[in-house]
Motif scaffolding. Structure first.
Motif, PDB file in Angstrom:
ATOM      1  N   PHE A 196       0.835  -1.200   0.000  1.00 35.44           N
ATOM      2  CA  PHE A 196       0.000   0.000   0.000  1.00 35.44           C
ATOM      3  C   PHE A 196       0.868   1.247   0.000  1.00 35.44           C
ATOM      4  CE2 PHE A 196      -3.942  -2.258   1.248  1.00 35.44           C
ATOM      5  CZ  PHE A 196      -4.881  -1.470   0.603  1.00 35.44           C
ATOM      6  N   MET A 197       1.873   1.291   0.866  1.00 35.05           N
ATOM      7  CA  MET A 197       2.673   2.505   1.012  1.00 35.05           C
ATOM      8  C   MET A 197       3.523   2.774  -0.225  1.00 35.05           C
ATOM      9  SD  MET A 197       3.788   2.647   5.031  1.00 35.05           S
ATOM     10  CE  MET A 197       4.184   0.919   5.276  1.00 35.05           C
ATOM     11  N   VAL A 198       4.151   1.744  -0.766  1.00 35.94           N
ATOM     12  CA  VAL A 198       4.987   1.941  -1.956  1.00 35.94           C
ATOM     13  C   VAL A 198       4.128   2.374  -3.145  1.00 35.94           C
ATOM     14  CG1 VAL A 198       6.450   0.777  -3.631  1.00 35.94           C
ATOM     15  CG2 VAL A 198       6.783   0.351  -1.188  1.00 35.94           C
ATOM     16  N   THR A 199       2.979   1.727  -3.329  1.00 38.66           N
ATOM     17  CA  THR A 199       2.086   2.111  -4.435  1.00 38.66           C
ATOM     18  C   THR A 199       1.581   3.531  -4.243  1.00 38.66           C
ATOM     19  OG1 THR A 199       1.400  -0.212  -4.617  1.00 38.66           O
ATOM     20  CG2 THR A 199       0.045   1.432  -5.740  1.00 38.66           C
ATOM     21  N   GLY A 200       1.230   3.873  -3.008  1.00 34.16           N
ATOM     22  CA  GLY A 200       0.764   5.231  -2.731  1.00 34.16           C
ATOM     23  C   GLY A 200       1.821   6.274  -3.031  1.00 34.16           C
ATOM     24  N   MET A 201       3.087   5.973  -2.721  1.00 38.01           N
ATOM     25  CA  MET A 201       4.156   6.925  -3.014  1.00 38.01           C
ATOM     26  C   MET A 201       4.364   7.072  -4.515  1.00 38.01           C
ATOM     27  SD  MET A 201       4.953   8.163  -0.134  1.00 38.01           S
ATOM     28  CE  MET A 201       6.355   9.145  -0.635  1.00 38.01           C
ATOM     29  N   LEU A 202       4.170   6.009  -5.268  1.00 33.33           N
ATOM     30  CA  LEU A 202       4.272   6.114  -6.725  1.00 33.33           C
ATOM     31  C   LEU A 202       3.164   7.023  -7.270  1.00 33.33           C
ATOM     32  CD1 LEU A 202       5.126   2.420  -7.695  1.00 33.33           C
ATOM     33  CD2 LEU A 202       6.667   4.397  -7.681  1.00 33.33           C
ATOM     34  N   PHE A 203       1.961   6.850  -6.764  1.00 31.78           N
ATOM     35  CA  PHE A 203       0.880   7.744  -7.182  1.00 31.78           C
ATOM     36  C   PHE A 203       1.168   9.183  -6.736  1.00 31.78           C
ATOM     37  CE2 PHE A 203      -1.980   3.883  -7.412  1.00 31.78           C
ATOM     38  CZ  PHE A 203      -2.229   4.006  -8.768  1.00 31.78           C
ATOM     39  N   PHE A 204       1.799   9.338  -5.570  1.00 30.68           N
ATOM     40  CA  PHE A 204       2.160  10.678  -5.094  1.00 30.68           C
ATOM     41  C   PHE A 204       3.110  11.364  -6.073  1.00 30.68           C
ATOM     42  CE2 PHE A 204       5.382  13.180  -2.784  1.00 30.68           C
ATOM     43  CZ  PHE A 204       4.583  14.215  -2.328  1.00 30.68           C
ATOM     44  N   LEU A 205       4.063  10.616  -6.604  1.00 32.39           N
ATOM     45  CA  LEU A 205       4.987  11.200  -7.580  1.00 32.39           C
ATOM     46  C   LEU A 205       4.248  11.662  -8.826  1.00 32.39           C
ATOM     47  CD1 LEU A 205       8.026   8.740  -7.330  1.00 32.39           C
ATOM     48  CD2 LEU A 205       7.820  11.048  -6.383  1.00 32.39           C
ATOM     49  N   ILE A 206       3.271  10.859  -9.271  1.00 31.84           N
ATOM     50  CA  ILE A 206       2.482  11.270 -10.438  1.00 31.84           C
ATOM     51  C   ILE A 206       1.702  12.535 -10.124  1.00 31.84           C
ATOM     52  CG2 ILE A 206       0.569  10.605 -11.953  1.00 31.84           C
ATOM     53  CD1 ILE A 206       1.480   7.701 -11.613  1.00 31.84           C
ATOM     54  N   GLY A 207       1.056  12.562  -8.950  1.00 33.91           N
ATOM     55  CA  GLY A 207       0.310  13.758  -8.554  1.00 33.91           C
ATOM     56  C   GLY A 207       1.206  14.969  -8.427  1.00 33.91           C
ATOM     57  N   GLY A 208       2.445  14.776  -7.955  1.00 32.85           N
ATOM     58  CA  GLY A 208       3.380  15.894  -7.839  1.00 32.85           C
ATOM     59  C   GLY A 208       3.789  16.439  -9.191  1.00 32.85           C
ATOM     60  N   VAL A 209       4.008  15.556 -10.158  1.00 31.73           N
ATOM     61  CA  VAL A 209       4.341  16.008 -11.515  1.00 31.73           C
ATOM     62  C   VAL A 209       3.187  16.828 -12.091  1.00 31.73           C
ATOM     63  CG1 VAL A 209       4.776  15.239 -13.885  1.00 31.73           C
ATOM     64  CG2 VAL A 209       5.958  14.135 -11.959  1.00 31.73           C
TER      65      VAL A 209
END
Length: 840
Positions: free
Chosen positions: A42-55
């Motif tokens: 959950f946490m690793v996937t969430g951080m990947l989505f966070f990077l997309i949202g940050g871009v």
């Protein structure tokens, strides 16, 4: 094993435990259900989505850096804006915090796993596939462009005719299944599987925060799930819930969305505050001040947060009395929040604070969140809200509360618990640089947005004219955004590098007080070689030798004879050991079920309704096959003489986590149905063109007659459950078949009523609401009948009997819930103006 535990040797059964709890190798790891594995995913996937949202955020800030730019077109900007908010709110914030809770809660409460491990795995795959569906729309260039809040009519077919809104509605609903699974899982696990002696008054504060968060998910997410279903039904089937001309109202969407949306703010904040309440005592070297006051504040925050949703709607024309009520409620929520802030400050004041890296992030949180809270009180004042509504002032406030209130504590928590995951300490060089760049960039970005908002800059505009006084402020905000991005990149780089270059961590490196630091680093899949007894809120401070005794197998459940995954089942209030829970192991059913649900969603998006129906049938079949292995099934709870002499197994009792899980699930179900009734009541009282037909479409006598067999079915089921509780099982299978038969007769009568009703559900919101209510009742009646019939089949296999009385007790609440909802619906049909007829 680390140095501090070198004096204790692992017990002889440790290798057996490791084999029982191990994940399958290679691709078989996709079948893993262990809470540690699922939480990290959950946490690793969430951080990947966070990077997309940050871009996406950086693209937005680039467009707004200077006036009259056309780097991004208006349409693309709207898509990016919608996706940025949706990713950060639905695919990052809540899933990451849920993942952290899934990873930590069993370790904190002294359990070997959560009580429904396969449900956690299903939740993860639903989250992953739902997120992929949402992001796929962006890659195809057909992402939704109506805002992350998807207000109608902007998201309705008239103004959003493409598939963008459908991607959002179906994908978010898919993700919500994951959130609901986590809410139910965490609630029941905290209540039913704490270590012996860990009473509610001794439970770590983080667990209190997660318990309240989980219950808020249970009650807060159903309104959005309902809203998404209703809007998708309007878009796909023409049912006019939000169309004014047909008796609907677009403001209904706002009410349902913010019934979810404002509790969601606190669903995000509470786990983050739990991190703060956990870390401050550790780095202050003393217990937190006002434990009981904090618990009261946590519970009050959860309650009050459900009464604030209308403060997002002050400008839509609601009555002044309602504005006054919600304005006062919005200010009242500051009281429990202030209690928590004062408790944190008092603990820091009275302790000897050690400013390690996690405390830097906690300090940043305190500054930013207090500022965000002050602007929140300003927005609670109706006249001020009118002036700044839909300006960048609101954007700044939201980010100060959510980023300051969630992201900063999250990074503090990640650094704090990182040694538990990796066995290594975070960097004392790169880490502070990441903090100061993030802290400075954040304030440069969003502090200035308060000024642009006060100067009148609207939200959601993709460009603006020069000379309005916004130019320099926007440029500085964009620069700050990139500085913050660099800071976040340094944090992520630090987190990655430390797995290779970080210094080896000693046992309990922060000198913490909670049970997770009694484990090896990284911990074994089963967490505790033996499950401890807890006699204090601070077990490791009170008993420094506890970790050695746990590792040496000198505490409870120090055996692995059954060959299955085991943990203790304890009482909800006093944490007294009552039973042994046999937890399911690695399984492919969660992945298969989630894949089938993904096919349902994709088929609906493609308007392949026959394929969607077939995929739904496959999904139900997979879920039923999965359920067949539970309860008294020999693979789930075999007869183990040695274990049974110590404590009863869950399947040999009449109470346990399964029954609790059913009750909590039905609470969520009830919240969804109450939201539907709220929507009907709102349309009836507020929709400008609501109308009910002169002659109601339902048959009075058939509706009342269909209630007779359901009452008989519930009576028969209650009677057989009572006899099982008394140890009698004579003619059990026959009674189950009779109960299922009576329920089936009720279902068929209700189906005939539904078919006969001349519902004009595409032209009249009244009939559309009525149709949804009837479909809800039909679905639940069918489910109760099906599960009862399965129980009769399980009696024939020997999985249910006088010695295995557990499973019918799990299903009994479903029958009583359906009976209550059925007669409530009947009462509403005839007491309120939904309309009814008297002819057969």
């Amino acid at each position: 094993m680390n140095e501090a535990k070198s004096g204790s040797s692992p017990p002889a059964y440790a290798s057996k435990l490791a084999g029982v709890w191990a994940n399958l190798p290679g691709w078989g790891s996709l079948a893993a259900v262990n809470h540690g594995t699922i939480g990290l995913r959950f946490m690793v996937t969430g951080m990947l989505f966070f990077l997309i949202g940050g871009v996406l955020a950086m693209l937005l800030r680039t467009q707004l850096a200077l006036p009259e730019q056309d780097i991004i077109s208006a349409g693309v900007y709207s898509q990016l804006f919608t996706m940025h908010g949706s990713v950060m709110m639905f695919l990052f914030a809540i899933p990451v915090l849920e993942g952290l809770a899934i990873y930590l809660i069993p370790k904190m409460i002294g359990a070997r796993d959560l009580v429904f491990p396969r449900i956690s795995a299903l939740g993860y795959y639903c989250y992953l596939f739902g997120g992929i569906i949402i992001m796929f729309s962006l890659f195809l260039g057909i992402a939704p462009d109506s805002g992350w809040f998807m207000y109608t009519p902007l998201s309705s077919s008239e103004f959003a005719p493409g598939p963008g809104s459908d991607f959002w509605l179906l994908g978010i609903t898919f993700v919500e299944i994951s959130a609901m699974a986590a809410g139910i899982e965490l609630t029941v696990s905290i209540l039913c599987s704490r270590a012996k002696g860990m009473t509610l008054s001794r439970m770590p504060l983080f667990c209190w925060y997660i318990l309240v968060m989980a219950l808020m998910i249970v009650f807060g997410f159903p309104p959005l799930i309902l809203a998404s279903i209703l809007l998708e039904l309007e878009r796909a089937a023409g049912m006019p819930f939000f169309t004014v001309a047909a008796g609907g109202d677009p403001l209904l969407w706002q009410h349902l969305f913010w019934l979810f949306g404002h509790p969601e703010v606190y669903i995000i904040f509470l786990p983050a505050a739990g991190i703060v309440s956990t870390l401050i005592p550790v780095f202050s070297g003393r217990p937190i001040v006002g434990y009981r006051w904090l618990v009261i504040a946590i519970i009050l925050t959860g309650f009050i947060s459900f009464g604030l949703w209308v403060h997002h709607m002050f400008t839509v024309g609601i009555p002044q009395l309602a504005q006054a009520f919600f304005s006062i409620a919005s200010m009242l929520v500051a009281i429990p929040t202030a209690i928590q802030v004062f408790a944190w400050l008092a603990t820091l004041w009275r302790g000897k604070v050690v400013f390690r890296l996690p405390m830097l992030w906690i300090s940043g949180f305190l500054v930013i969140f207090v500022c965000g809270g002050l602007t929140g009180v300003m927005l609670a004042l109706v006249p001020f809200n009118w002036q700044v509504h839909d300006t960048h002032f609101v954007v700044a406030h939201m980010h100060y509360v959510l980023v300051g209130g969630m992201f900063f504590p999250l990074i503090a928590g990640l650094y704090y618990w990182l040694p538990l995951v990796s066995g290594r300490m975070p960097s004392a060089v790169i880490g502070p640089w990441g903090f100061w760049l993030t802290f400075g960039g954040f304030n440069l970005t969003f502090l200035l947005m308060h000024l642009t908002g006060l100067l009148g800059m609207p939200r959601r505009v993709y460009t603006y004219e020069a000379g309005l006084g916004w130019d320099g402020l926007n440029l500085l905000s964009s620069i700050g955004g990139f500085v913050m991005a660099i800071g976040v990149a340094m944090v992520l780089l630090d987190l990655l590098l430390h797995f290779w270059f970080g210094q080896k961590a000693s046992a309990n490196p922060w000198q913490a007080d909670t049970l997770e630091w009694a484990l090896d680093m990284p911990p074994a899949q089963y967490n505790f070689a033996s499950i401890p007894t807890v006699n204090s809120r601070h077990p490791l401070w009170q008993d420094p030798q506890l970790a050695e005794r746990i590792t040496a197998g000198q505490e409870g459940l120090a055996q692995a004879d059954s060959g299955l995954r085991e943990t203790y089942g304890t009482s909800a209030i006093n944490a007294q050991i009552q039973k042994i829970l046999h937890l399911p192991g690695n399984s492919w059913w969660p992945l298969y079920s989630a894949l089938a649900l993904a096919v349902v969603c994709i088929s609906l998006l493609s308007r392949w309704y026959v394929v969607a129906l077939l995929a739904m049938v496959v999904t139900i079949a997979l879920l039923l096959r999965w359920s067949w292995e539970n309860g008294g099934h020999p693979d789930a709870a075999p007869l183990t003489k040695g274990v049974e002499q110590e404590l009863p197994l869950e399947s040999r009792t009449i109470d346990g986590p399964g029954r609790w899980g059913m009750i909590v699930t039905l609470l969520a179900n009830g919240a969804l149905y109450m939201s539907l009734l709220f929507g009907w009541f709102y349309l009836w009282t507020a929709a400008p063109q609501w109308s009910a037909p002169a002659q109601g479409p339902l048959s009075l006598w058939l509706l009342l007659l269909s209630g007779i067999p359901v009452c008989i079915a519930v009576w028969l089921f209650q009677r057989l459950c009572q006899r099982l509780a008394d140890g009698a099982a004579k003619q059990l299978q026959r009674q189950l078949w009779l109960s299922a038969g009576a329920g089936l007769l009720h279902f068929l009568m209700l189906l005939v009523l539904f078919i006969m009703a001349p519902l004009d559900y595409t032209d009249n919101a009244h009939d559309a609401v009525l149709m949804v209510i009837l479909l809800y009742l039909l679905g639940h009646a069918a489910l109760a009948v099906l599960l009862t019939a399965l129980q009769a089949l399980r009696v024939a296999r020997g999985y249910v009997s006088a010695s295995l009385p557990y499973e019918p007790q799990v299903i009994k609440p479903l029958w009583f819930y359906y009976l209550a909802m059925y007669w409530l619906s009947v009462a509403l049909f005839f007491m309120l103006p939904l309309g009814w007829g008297t002819s057969l």
